[in-house]
Design a protein around this motif. Sequence first.
Motif, mmCIF file in Angstrom:
data_model
loop_
_atom_site.group_PDB
_atom_site.id
_atom_site.type_symbol
_atom_site.label_atom_id
_atom_site.label_comp_id
_atom_site.label_asym_id
_atom_site.label_seq_id
_atom_site.Cartn_x
_atom_site.Cartn_y
_atom_site.Cartn_z
ATOM 1 N N ALA A 279 0.884 -1.117 0.059
ATOM 2 C CA ALA A 279 0.034 -0.124 0.080
ATOM 3 C C ALA A 279 0.759 1.289 0.030
ATOM 4 O O ALA A 279 0.574 2.329 -0.651
ATOM 5 C CB ALA A 279 -0.849 0.067 1.304
ATOM 6 N N ALA A 280 1.892 1.056 0.785
ATOM 7 C CA ALA A 280 2.798 2.474 0.650
ATOM 8 C C ALA A 280 3.320 2.602 -0.514
ATOM 9 O O ALA A 280 3.551 3.969 -1.031
ATOM 10 C CB ALA A 280 3.839 2.331 1.760
ATOM 11 N N GLY A 281 3.593 1.614 -1.329
ATOM 12 C CA GLY A 281 4.394 1.852 -2.465
ATOM 13 C C GLY A 281 3.363 2.179 -3.732
ATOM 14 O O GLY A 281 3.975 3.104 -4.456
ATOM 15 N N ALA A 282 2.071 1.798 -3.432
ATOM 16 C CA ALA A 282 0.994 2.215 -4.423
ATOM 17 C C ALA A 282 0.987 3.759 -4.204
ATOM 18 O O ALA A 282 0.874 4.494 -5.070
ATOM 19 C CB ALA A 282 -0.142 1.497 -4.145
ATOM 20 N N LYS A 283 0.803 4.219 -2.823
ATOM 21 C CA LYS A 283 0.514 5.581 -2.532
ATOM 22 C C LYS A 283 1.849 6.543 -3.207
ATOM 23 O O LYS A 283 1.494 7.565 -3.647
ATOM 24 C CB LYS A 283 0.581 5.734 -1.174
ATOM 25 N N ALA A 284 2.964 5.857 -2.919
ATOM 26 C CA ALA A 284 4.085 6.816 -3.324
ATOM 27 C C ALA A 284 3.957 7.063 -4.909
ATOM 28 O O ALA A 284 4.342 7.936 -5.450
ATOM 29 C CB ALA A 284 5.194 6.221 -2.845
ATOM 30 N N ALA A 285 3.853 5.887 -5.618
ATOM 31 C CA ALA A 285 3.737 5.798 -7.076
ATOM 32 C C ALA A 285 2.696 7.039 -7.850
ATOM 33 O O ALA A 285 3.146 7.619 -8.432
ATOM 34 C CB ALA A 285 3.499 4.574 -7.544
ATOM 35 N N ILE A 286 1.588 6.951 -6.952
ATOM 36 C CA ILE A 286 0.493 7.841 -7.228
ATOM 37 C C ILE A 286 0.917 9.266 -6.932
ATOM 38 O O ILE A 286 0.748 10.333 -8.010
ATOM 39 C CB ILE A 286 -0.887 7.557 -6.696
ATOM 40 N N GLU A 287 1.305 9.477 -6.039
ATOM 41 C CA GLU A 287 1.830 10.806 -5.554
ATOM 42 C C GLU A 287 2.955 11.248 -6.461
ATOM 43 O O GLU A 287 3.047 12.575 -6.767
ATOM 44 C CB GLU A 287 2.280 10.559 -4.035
ATOM 45 N N GLU A 288 3.930 10.395 -7.130
ATOM 46 C CA GLU A 288 4.901 10.893 -8.002
ATOM 47 C C GLU A 288 4.296 10.956 -9.520
ATOM 48 O O GLU A 288 5.221 11.474 -10.361
ATOM 49 C CB GLU A 288 6.035 9.787 -8.012
ATOM 50 N N GLY A 289 3.135 10.586 -9.727
ATOM 51 C CA GLY A 289 2.597 11.095 -10.787
ATOM 52 C C GLY A 289 2.605 9.979 -11.819
ATOM 53 O O GLY A 289 2.197 10.292 -13.069
ATOM 54 N N ALA A 290 2.457 8.670 -11.451
ATOM 55 C CA ALA A 290 2.185 7.610 -12.212
ATOM 56 C C ALA A 290 0.945 7.762 -12.776
ATOM 57 O O ALA A 290 -0.127 8.059 -12.358
ATOM 58 C CB ALA A 290 2.433 6.272 -11.403
ATOM 59 N N ASP A 291 0.894 7.268 -14.246
ATOM 60 C CA ASP A 291 -0.365 7.257 -14.952
ATOM 61 C C ASP A 291 -1.412 5.906 -14.509
ATOM 62 O O ASP A 291 -2.299 5.965 -14.873
ATOM 63 C CB ASP A 291 0.026 7.026 -16.469
ATOM 64 N N GLY A 292 -0.472 5.027 -14.132
ATOM 65 C CA GLY A 292 -1.089 3.723 -13.653
ATOM 66 C C GLY A 292 -0.380 2.949 -12.845
ATOM 67 O O GLY A 292 0.781 3.026 -12.575
ATOM 68 N N LEU A 293 -1.129 1.973 -11.919
ATOM 69 C CA LEU A 293 -0.458 0.907 -11.206
ATOM 70 C C LEU A 293 -0.742 -0.602 -11.984
ATOM 71 O O LEU A 293 -2.112 -0.769 -12.459
ATOM 72 C CB LEU A 293 -1.145 0.697 -9.690
ATOM 73 N N VAL A 294 0.269 -1.200 -12.056
ATOM 74 C CA VAL A 294 -0.207 -2.559 -12.759
ATOM 75 C C VAL A 294 -0.255 -3.639 -12.074
ATOM 76 O O VAL A 294 -0.459 -4.970 -12.473
ATOM 77 C CB VAL A 294 1.079 -2.816 -13.886
ATOM 78 N N HIS A 295 -0.474 -3.502 -10.472
ATOM 79 C CA HIS A 295 -1.002 -4.398 -9.688
ATOM 80 C C HIS A 295 -1.843 -3.628 -8.450
ATOM 81 O O HIS A 295 -1.524 -2.434 -8.514
ATOM 82 C CB HIS A 295 0.272 -5.078 -8.984
ATOM 83 N N LEU A 296 -2.597 -4.537 -7.737
ATOM 84 C CA LEU A 296 -3.008 -3.885 -6.319
ATOM 85 C C LEU A 296 -2.259 -4.787 -5.087
ATOM 86 O O LEU A 296 -1.185 -5.312 -5.642
ATOM 87 C CB LEU A 296 -4.463 -4.097 -6.153
#
Length: 619
Positions: free
Chosen positions: A238-255
């Motif tokens: 969950a922490a990695g997902a939040k960091a990726a979104i905050e850094e501007g990722a267009d998408g996550l390829v897993h949950l």
Amino acid sequence: MSADPDTPVLRPVRARRSRRAISALMLAAISLSMPRAMQAQQGAATLIRNARVFDGERVLDGRDVLVQAGKVTQVGRGVRAPAGATLVDGAGKTLLPGLIDSHTHTFGDALQEAVVFGVTTHLDMFTDVSIARTMRAQQAAGQADGRADLFSAGTLVTAPRGHGTQFGMAIPTITTPDSAQSFVDARIAEGSEWIKIVYEDGHTFGQTIPTLSRETMGAVIRAAHRRGKLAVVHISDAAGAKAAIEEGADGLVHLFIDRAPDADFARMTAGRHAFVIPTLVVLASMTGTGGGASLVDDARLAPYLLAERTQALKQGFPQRAGAPAQTLAAANETVRQLRAAGVPILAGSDAPNPGTAYGAALHRELELLVAAGLTPVEALRAATSVPATAFRLADRGRIAPGMRADLLLVDGDPTRDITATRAISGVWKGGVPVDRQSLARRVAAARAPRAGGAAAVPGGIISDFESGELAATTGTWMPSPDSYAGGTSTGDVTVIAGGANGSGHAMQVAGTIAATIPYAWYGAMWMAGQAMAPVDLSARPGFGFWTRGDGGTYRVMVFAQSKGMQPLIRTFVAGPEWREVNLSWTDFGVDGSDVAGIVVAGGPQPGAFRFLVDDFRLR
């Protein structure tokens, strides 16, 4: 091997070839054969009458769909059939756009298998860039009607010794933010169509894996955006997902499955206009049980599932001691929150990881998305129009005039029962009907009673090599190089003078093992039947041979249908004097009733090797 649900668990087996598995000869054969199919059917029109149409967004009852020259030209009622058109009765059926699997790793015959299950497009998250370029060129030339189309991230962006490097394959890595732009530019020059970033330290799975710093991840995302490319991120917590979104990722390829989402995670993701590919089927496999196991017994799919695919669908990831307990509860809750916040959700299988199979696993992913809270229509959008929009594929994902005629016709109504996507009545790729029965015949032949077998081998002798050639009383000998799995080991399989017990000849296996992959090999394979078809050898308890060589320890690998054609391995020593090696089927955990092949091989230790084999026989 890593238990991470992204880069697949590679094994040195024929059905799971790695990124170099499609040789130049195979590619040439594909490029020569596919245009003929196109020439034969390109001008033919097809009219599908009176079908329920899911057009990628909404449901249209009782519509006709006309296909001409590879595209949809009309959607409506009472459409007139052009002269010579093929008529298809759609009554009681549903017509959908060809499905898009938004997370795959494409090896071997993946694209040919996928299309049989109605998956007409692969969005690949890590594969060999040269293969991807060749596939794209053939697609552009209209030479891919017999397989799914491939779009790819090419080489992923990871740290030295990070996730994606664990299989010994040489790939470029990145360490600092200041090299992000040049690194991204190099990937684009190779042909990457979007940038895939790994932000994964392995702790969720009881591992410690080097990963990018958050600053480097952010720098790569911004570098991709400067070049107009999407940047998607592999995460597992969950922490990695939040960091990726905050850094501007267009998408996550897993949950993630480590904990429930933060209360604002879905709203934040929506506010950043990001999408998510949950890959629930592979996350289910992370709990130790094959996420796609239920597909094996589905009569609508089973006739098209090769033995190695059924085995893979039943497999879960190994559970490491000390790793946190894994459940799908957190991922399901996150899907529900993402849906409520309006975040685009895309269907992806992460095939060919444990619990998945090309094409088939996407149908399980749709079922899991519905179980997590999507409606069937929303799940169908997740495999059609939503990924087409997210990955900027303007010509597919919809049924409308001018769109590609990548189509899936199923019995029943998947807009109410999502599992109806499995009741496939027909698949069209670019307007050309897909020959699904060729795979069904291959599966049926493999399951048929085995011809020959141990009773057909007089005295049990397979080969004494006294003819001076690689002859066998039954079956066939052939070289077995690790190039099938991305290796670069070389060698020769020959018959030379001087055999065991004073006989005239023996088979020599010699070469050089390269440390390109951790399980490198070069050897000789005896195929019990034609084209790896399994044969019943259970009338004899096992097999044996005589050997001598340079003193090294070498491997015997047995391939059996019941074990998913994965190599079952035992070792032997080939010393300076001839010695006899005897092995039982039980040594390999099988009963001998479905043996496809036996390999004697050098490796995985790197360097030169040489050994002889004589009087290879069933005991």
